[in-house]
Scaffold this motif. Structure first.
Motif, PDB file in Angstrom:
ATOM      1  N   ALA A  50     -21.170 -24.872  55.283  1.00 32.00           N
ATOM      2  CA  ALA A  50     -21.612 -24.276  56.553  1.00 32.00           C
ATOM      3  C   ALA A  50     -22.888 -22.417  56.042  1.00 32.00           C
ATOM      4  O   ALA A  50     -22.323 -22.147  54.948  1.00 32.00           O
ATOM      5  CB  ALA A  50     -20.900 -23.336  56.916  1.00 32.00           C
ATOM      6  N   ALA A  51     -23.749 -22.553  56.401  1.00 32.88           N
ATOM      7  CA  ALA A  51     -24.680 -21.370  55.889  1.00 32.88           C
ATOM      8  C   ALA A  51     -24.563 -20.270  57.679  1.00 32.88           C
ATOM      9  O   ALA A  51     -24.676 -20.052  58.572  1.00 32.88           O
ATOM     10  CB  ALA A  51     -26.179 -21.745  56.596  1.00 32.88           C
ATOM     11  N   ILE A  52     -24.366 -18.735  56.603  1.00 34.61           N
ATOM     12  CA  ILE A  52     -24.307 -17.521  57.863  1.00 34.61           C
ATOM     13  C   ILE A  52     -24.866 -16.453  56.898  1.00 34.61           C
ATOM     14  O   ILE A  52     -25.182 -16.497  56.405  1.00 34.61           O
ATOM     15  CB  ILE A  52     -22.779 -17.072  56.970  1.00 34.61           C
ATOM     16  N   ASP A  53     -25.485 -16.099  58.671  1.00 37.21           N
ATOM     17  CA  ASP A  53     -26.546 -15.105  57.880  1.00 37.21           C
ATOM     18  C   ASP A  53     -25.352 -13.490  58.123  1.00 37.21           C
ATOM     19  O   ASP A  53     -24.308 -13.004  58.485  1.00 37.21           O
ATOM     20  CB  ASP A  53     -27.095 -14.159  59.444  1.00 37.21           C
ATOM     21  N   ASP A  99     -20.155  -5.283  56.892  1.00 38.75           N
ATOM     22  CA  ASP A  99     -20.216  -5.120  55.316  1.00 38.75           C
ATOM     23  C   ASP A  99     -21.025  -6.392  54.309  1.00 38.75           C
ATOM     24  O   ASP A  99     -20.525  -6.350  53.820  1.00 38.75           O
ATOM     25  CB  ASP A  99     -18.519  -5.226  54.989  1.00 38.75           C
ATOM     26  N   GLY A 100     -21.398  -7.153  55.169  1.00 37.90           N
ATOM     27  CA  GLY A 100     -22.233  -8.223  54.420  1.00 37.90           C
ATOM     28  C   GLY A 100     -21.148  -9.289  53.715  1.00 37.90           C
ATOM     29  O   GLY A 100     -21.957 -10.114  52.816  1.00 37.90           O
ATOM     30  N   ASN A 101     -19.862  -9.593  54.225  1.00 41.21           N
ATOM     31  CA  ASN A 101     -19.371 -10.580  53.838  1.00 41.21           C
ATOM     32  C   ASN A 101     -18.759 -11.372  55.192  1.00 41.21           C
ATOM     33  O   ASN A 101     -18.037 -10.862  56.315  1.00 41.21           O
ATOM     34  CB  ASN A 101     -18.096 -10.030  52.773  1.00 41.21           C
ATOM     35  N   PRO A 102     -18.946 -12.847  55.144  1.00 31.94           N
ATOM     36  CA  PRO A 102     -18.025 -13.673  56.404  1.00 31.94           C
ATOM     37  C   PRO A 102     -16.658 -13.242  56.274  1.00 31.94           C
ATOM     38  O   PRO A 102     -15.623 -13.147  55.494  1.00 31.94           O
ATOM     39  CB  PRO A 102     -18.473 -14.854  55.518  1.00 31.94           C
ATOM     40  N   GLU A 103     -16.421 -13.297  57.975  1.00 33.40           N
ATOM     41  CA  GLU A 103     -14.488 -13.264  57.966  1.00 33.40           C
ATOM     42  C   GLU A 103     -13.830 -14.152  57.783  1.00 33.40           C
ATOM     43  O   GLU A 103     -12.844 -13.714  57.255  1.00 33.40           O
ATOM     44  CB  GLU A 103     -14.218 -12.140  59.027  1.00 33.40           C
ATOM     45  N   GLN A 104     -15.116 -15.281  57.968  1.00 23.67           N
ATOM     46  CA  GLN A 104     -14.090 -16.394  57.709  1.00 23.67           C
ATOM     47  C   GLN A 104     -15.157 -17.595  57.428  1.00 23.67           C
ATOM     48  O   GLN A 104     -16.070 -17.606  57.833  1.00 23.67           O
ATOM     49  CB  GLN A 104     -13.616 -16.986  59.048  1.00 23.67           C
ATOM     50  N   THR A 105     -14.226 -19.028  56.804  1.00 25.55           N
ATOM     51  CA  THR A 105     -15.070 -19.977  56.343  1.00 25.55           C
ATOM     52  C   THR A 105     -14.362 -21.216  57.190  1.00 25.55           C
ATOM     53  O   THR A 105     -13.524 -20.830  57.188  1.00 25.55           O
ATOM     54  CB  THR A 105     -15.719 -19.642  55.008  1.00 25.55           C
ATOM     55  N   ILE A 106     -15.552 -21.973  56.139  1.00 23.14           N
ATOM     56  CA  ILE A 106     -14.429 -23.226  56.321  1.00 23.14           C
ATOM     57  C   ILE A 106     -13.080 -23.220  55.189  1.00 23.14           C
ATOM     58  O   ILE A 106     -11.916 -23.951  56.058  1.00 23.14           O
ATOM     59  CB  ILE A 106     -15.177 -24.259  55.976  1.00 23.14           C
TER      60      ILE A 106
END
Length: 438
Positions: free
Chosen positions: A285-288, A294-301
Motif C-alpha cells: 500500500a502507498a500512503i501519503d 508525525d510523518g508516520n503511518p498509524e496503521q498498515t497492512i
C-alpha cells in the motif's frame, strides 16, 4: 444501517462497493465486515473501522467536552483467585473513547490501601497484588470521586502469567491455590491463527509451575496460550505478541521524486535470514505521509493483519508497536495484550456451551439442479452436456457439466444474488441440440 453489501470471497479476496446516500448526515460511522461463521464468536471478532463522514462545506465537530472516565481492570489469565499473586492490567478511556492518564490506589472493604496504580501508555497500566476470598477491592482515582470495583475473587481456580520480556524465551507461570480440587495434570495449547505451536501437560499440584518456550519456535503475531482441564475445558487464557524478523524486505523505485500521474516502477526483493529468496503472495500500500501528524503511518497492512484484526476495540496508532526506535514498545504491547486481548472463561457455563456447538454455519453458494430430457418427451438424455450462462455476473458466468444416467445435472456453490436469471444450453451425447430441460 446505512448501506450493506454481500461480497463473495475467493482465495482470500473479494470486491465490492458501498454507495453512501447523498443526504447522509455528517458524523462518525462504522464499517463492519464479517462472515456468517464469525457470528459464532461474537461481534468483538468482527472487522471494524471508524469512518468520519463530512457533508458538503462541513467540518468535523468538536468532541464531547464532558469527561467521564471508564476504568476497567483485567486480571491476567481471566480471574482473581484467592491467595494467588496476580498481575492486573487496567485501561482508562474517556466518553469519547480516547485514552486518558489516571492514577490512584486500590482499597479493600475496610478502607485499607492495598497498592497504588498509574497508567504508563495510552491509558493502560498494570498492578500486582494477592487477593483474598471474602474481601472486596475498589479502585479510587486521584482527583476524582469516581470509584471502580475490581472483579470478585474466586475461591478456587488458576492463573496464567506470561513474561515476554526475556531474550529468546517466553516464560509461562501457572498458579493454583490449596482450595483448587483438580490437582491432576492440565493441558496447555499454544496456537496462532489455527496452527498449534506447542501442546504439553503442566503439573500444578504444588500450586506453581514454570515453563520456558523458545520464541524462535513461535510464529510472528498474536499467540494464544490456553490452559485446559483433564476434560478439555478451557480454564484460563493469555495472549502474547511475538515479533520475528523472518524476512528482509527491500523496495527500490526508479526515481526519488515523481510528477503527477507519472509512472512509478518499483522493485521488490524479499529474502530470508540466510539471504535466500522467499516465495509468497505480497500486498503493498502507498500512503501519503504528508497527511500524517508525525510523518508516520498509524496503521498498515502489517499492523492490521498481525495485530488490529485479532484484538477487541479501537487501537490508537497500532504501528507504534512495530517501531524499533521505541525501546518501550514491547512492554506497552504486552499491556495491550492484557487489556484488549483479555479473555475470561465462565467455568460453570462451559460444558453447556460446548455441547450446543456452533449456531452459524459457513456460507455456501446456491446449488442449481435440473434434468436434461430428449426433445418433446419426458425421457432423460444421459451423457449430455449442459451449459449455464449468467451474463449479469461479474465476470460473466459460463459453466459446463454433464448429465448422469438419469439425465440429472447439478451446478454447485454458485454465486447468484437476488432474482438473477440464468440461461441453460444443452446437447445430447451426440452433440445435437435436440434436448429439453426439466
Amino acid at each position: 444501517m446505512v448501506s450493506q453489501q454481500l461480497i463473495r470471497v475467493d482465495l482470500g479476496a473479494g470486491h465490492g462497493v458501498l454507495d453512501l446516500p447523498d443526504d447522509l448526515a455528517s458524523g462518525s460511522y462504522v464499517l463492519r465486515a464479517y462472515t456468517n461463521w464469525m457470528k459464532n464468536f461474537g461481534e468483538a471478532q468482527y472487522f471494524e473501522k471508524e469512518l468520519i463522514i463530512l457533508g458538503p462545506n462541513e467540518t468535523a465537530t468538536s468532541p464531547n467536552t464532558e469527561i467521564a472516565i471508564d476504568l476497567q481492570f483485567f486480571p491476567e489469565g481471566g480471574h482473581l483467585v484467592d491467595k494467588v499473586a496476580s498481575r492486573v492490567a487496567f485501561k482508562a478511556v474517556d466518553n469519547n473513547g480516547e485514552a486518558v492518564d489516571v492514577s490512584g490506589a486500590i482499597y479493600d472493604e475496610n478502607d485499607q490501601e492495598i497498592t497504588g496504580f498509574e497508567t504508563s501508555h495510552e491509558g493502560m497500566g498494570m498492578l500486582v497484588f494477592t487477593p483474598e476470598k471474602g474481601k472486596s477491592y475498589q479502585a479510587r482515582m486521584a482527583g476524582s470521586n469516581q470509584a471502580v470495583n475490581l472483579p470478585a475473587v474466586e475461591s478456587q481456580g488458576y492463573s496464567l502469567a506470561a513474561n515476554n520480556n526475556l531474550k529468546g524465551v517466553l516464560r509461562l507461570t501457572f498458579r493454583s491455590n490449596d482450595a483448587t480440587r483438580k490437582k491432576d495434570k492440565l493441558g496447555v495449547l499454544v496456537h496462532a491463527r489455527g496452527a498449534v505451536s506447542f501442546a504439553f501437560e503442566v503439573d500444578v499440584s504444588k500450586n506453581i509451575a514454570f515453563v520456558n518456550l523458545p520464541k524462535e519456535k513461535l510464529p510472528q503475531g498474536l499467540n494464544h496460550i490456553t490452559l485446559f482441564d483433564a476434560k478439555g475445558n478451557p480454564l484460563v487464557e493469555r495472549l502474547v505478541f511475538i515479533q520475528q524478523q523472518l524476512e528482509n524486505i527491500e523496495l527500490a523505485t526508479d526515481q526519488s521524486t515523481y510528477g503527477k500521474r507519472e509512472k512509478v516502477t518499483a522493485t521488490l526483493k524479499v529474502t530470508d535470514a540466510s539471504g535466500q529468496p522467499v516465495v509468497g503472495v505480497f500486498s503493498m500500500a502507498a500512503i501519503d505521509l504528508g497527511q500524517s501528524i508525525d510523518g508516520n503511518p498509524e496503521q498498515t497492512i502489517l499492523s492490521n493483519l498481525l495485530l488490529s484484526s485479532d484484538l477487541k476495540g479501537y487501537i490508537a496508532n497500532p504501528m507504534y508497536y512495530f517501531d524499533t526506535t521505541k525501546p518501550e514498545r514491547l512492554k506497552h504491547l504486552d499491556l495491550l495484550m492484557m487489556t484488549q486481548g483479555w479473555t475470561r472463561f465462565t467455568w460453570n457455563s462451559l460444558p453447556e456451551r460446548l455441547k450446543s456447538g456452533p449456531q452459524f454455519g459457513i456460507e455456501q453458494g446456491v446449488n442449481v439442479t435440473g434434468t436434461l430430457l430428449k426433445i418433446a418427451s419426458d425421457n432423460p438424455a444421459p451423457g449430455g452436456e449442459v451449459m449455464l450462462v449468467n451474463q449479469k455476473s461479474i465476470p460473466p458466468m459460463l459453466l459446463k457439466t454433464e448429465s448422469d444416467k438419469e439425465g440429472r445435472f447439478t451446478f454447485e456453490n454458485l454465486a447468484l444474488f437476488d432474482a438473477q436469471e440464468v440461461v441453460y444450453q444443452g446437447t445430447n451425447k451426440k452433440g445435437r441440440t435436440l434436448v429439453d430441460f426439466a
